[in-house]
Design an enzyme around this catalytic site. Sequence first.
Site, PDB file in Angstrom:
ATOM      1  CG  ASP A 196      -2.103   0.901   1.075  1.00 43.43           C
ATOM      2  OD1 ASP A 196      -2.448   1.254  -0.075  1.00 43.43           O
ATOM      3  OD2 ASP A 196      -2.698   1.293   2.099  1.00 43.43           O
ATOM      4  CG  HIS A 219      -0.220   1.998  -9.144  1.00 43.93           C
ATOM      5  ND1 HIS A 219      -0.345   1.553  -7.852  1.00 43.93           N
ATOM      6  CD2 HIS A 219      -1.345   2.722  -9.397  1.00 43.93           C
ATOM      7  CE1 HIS A 219      -1.500   1.973  -7.341  1.00 43.93           C
ATOM      8  NE2 HIS A 219      -2.120   2.696  -8.256  1.00 43.93           N
ATOM      9  CB  THR A 225     -13.051  -8.232  -4.774  1.00 43.84           C
ATOM     10  OG1 THR A 225     -12.929  -8.279  -3.348  1.00 43.84           O
ATOM     11  CG2 THR A 225     -12.684  -9.583  -5.340  1.00 43.84           C
ATOM     12  CD  GLU A 226     -13.281  -5.531  -1.284  1.00 43.77           C
ATOM     13  OE1 GLU A 226     -12.066  -5.846  -1.246  1.00 43.77           O
ATOM     14  OE2 GLU A 226     -14.187  -6.377  -1.223  1.00 43.77           O
ATOM     15  CD1 TRP A 228     -13.123  -5.161  -9.053  1.00 42.37           C
ATOM     16  CD2 TRP A 228     -12.279  -4.334 -10.949  1.00 42.37           C
ATOM     17  NE1 TRP A 228     -12.464  -6.184  -9.700  1.00 42.37           N
ATOM     18  CE2 TRP A 228     -11.944  -5.703 -10.869  1.00 42.37           C
ATOM     19  CE3 TRP A 228     -11.850  -3.606 -12.069  1.00 42.37           C
ATOM     20  CZ2 TRP A 228     -11.201  -6.362 -11.848  1.00 42.37           C
ATOM     21  CZ3 TRP A 228     -11.110  -4.255 -13.049  1.00 42.37           C
ATOM     22  CH2 TRP A 228     -10.799  -5.604 -12.940  1.00 42.37           C
ATOM     23  CG  LEU A 266       9.541 -16.863  -3.285  1.00 41.17           C
ATOM     24  CD1 LEU A 266       9.436 -16.818  -1.764  1.00 41.17           C
ATOM     25  CD2 LEU A 266       9.972 -15.475  -3.802  1.00 41.17           C
ATOM     26  CB  SER A 274      -7.786  -3.870   3.367  1.00 43.04           C
ATOM     27  OG  SER A 274      -7.575  -2.649   4.018  1.00 43.04           O
TER      28      SER A 274
HETATM   29  C1  FPP Z   1      -5.701  -2.791   0.470  1.00 49.52           C
HETATM   30  O1  FPP Z   1      -6.066  -1.524   0.741  1.00 49.52           O
HETATM   31  C2  FPP Z   1      -4.523  -2.717  -0.368  1.00 49.52           C
HETATM   32  C3  FPP Z   1      -4.394  -3.420  -1.499  1.00 49.52           C
HETATM   33  C4  FPP Z   1      -5.396  -4.348  -2.005  1.00 49.52           C
HETATM   34  C5  FPP Z   1      -3.180  -3.262  -2.253  1.00 49.52           C
HETATM   35  C6  FPP Z   1      -3.477  -2.384  -3.391  1.00 49.52           C
HETATM   36  C7  FPP Z   1      -2.216  -2.187  -4.099  1.00 49.52           C
HETATM   37  C8  FPP Z   1      -2.188  -1.714  -5.306  1.00 49.52           C
HETATM   38  C9  FPP Z   1      -3.397  -1.369  -6.060  1.00 49.52           C
HETATM   39  C10 FPP Z   1      -0.859  -1.538  -5.952  1.00 49.52           C
HETATM   40  C11 FPP Z   1      -0.403  -2.787  -6.567  1.00 49.52           C
HETATM   41  C12 FPP Z   1       1.035  -2.806  -6.538  1.00 49.52           C
HETATM   42  C13 FPP Z   1       1.799  -2.911  -7.617  1.00 49.52           C
HETATM   43  C14 FPP Z   1       3.234  -2.981  -7.383  1.00 49.52           C
HETATM   44  C15 FPP Z   1       1.313  -2.890  -8.991  1.00 49.52           C
HETATM   45  P1  FPP Z   1      -7.222  -0.771  -0.062  1.00 49.52           P
HETATM   46  O2  FPP Z   1      -6.733   0.589  -0.343  1.00 49.52           O
HETATM   47  O3  FPP Z   1      -7.634  -1.608  -1.215  1.00 49.52           O
HETATM   48  O4  FPP Z   1      -8.377  -0.794   0.991  1.00 49.52           O
HETATM   49  P2  FPP Z   1      -8.609   0.187   2.212  1.00 49.52           P
HETATM   50  O5  FPP Z   1      -9.566   1.198   1.711  1.00 49.52           O
HETATM   51  O6  FPP Z   1      -9.141  -0.682   3.297  1.00 49.52           O
HETATM   52  O7  FPP Z   1      -7.286   0.779   2.582  1.00 49.52           O
END
Ligand code: FPP
Length: 244
Positions: free
Chosen positions: A8, A25, A54-55, A57, A117, A182
């Site tokens: 994050d 990103h 899934t959130e 989007w 890994l 999350s």
């Molecule tokens: C959850 O917090 C965080 C994630 C699902 C990670 C999201 C990460 C990315 C979109 C970047 C991907 C990384 C690379 C290197 C391409 P949230 O923000 O979805 O939910 P929250 O509102 O609870 O914080």
Amino acid sequence: RHVAIVMDGNGRWATARGLPRTDGHRRGVEALVDVVHGALEIGLEHLTLYAFSTENWKRPADELQTLMYEIPQVVHRLVTEKVDVRVRWAGTPSRLPADVVERLLDAERETRDHTGLTLTMCVNYGGRAEITAAAAKLAQEAVAGRVDPGSLSEHAFARCLHVPELPDVDLLVRTGGDQRTSNFLPWQATYAELLFLDTPWPAVDRRTLWDAMEQYARRTRRYGSVARIPAQASPLSGRGAPTT
Ligand code: FPP
């Protein structure tokens, strides 16, 4: 054995520098590759990365477009680098572009004999959705008479999750300053040690992983029991003494 990371802070890292969130990103991808190499170097068995929930989007269209390009691209890059990484995908295909699904499945196929890994990419992943899908699958099995609902074990349930052989998470790290999980791996991370870092994901590298693992090594895990000091150091000579 198993470190899971919520990557994050990309967007906020970029915004703080006057850059578009999408640049964050792109920089995050470099952090991801370095952390994977660091995991290989230190001999970690499982690294699980939350790349898209899934959130997610709900994010702006240009950001979605960047993520749907960068995520399969970095997976492909790791496959072509010929590193000893077995790629797994945890998530659901619904809403994902077909080429993204294809890339993830190709990576799983092409790396299935790798043993160094296991990198599980959580893409279009939601923990509750994963558990709900497992429950639905088992309900179907029960209706078909192949499963006895009365004798269902946790082990049998876990076999219906996206990546059945994924072990319990030992250390769950979230970068970017927020302190929540999350919807990430609720089944696998029930006993995980949690580590929340202020560092935004693009500023992370392999040393961050190693430092996190060092912090983990200093913690005591009890699994609902009482911790015991090593027998040889115990005043109860050999029986071990419970701590508080
Ligand atoms: C959850 O917090 C965080 C994630 C699902 C990670 C999201 C990460 C990315 C979109 C970047 C991907 C990384 C690379 C290197 C391409 P949230 O923000 O979805 O939910 P929250 O509102 O609870 O914080």
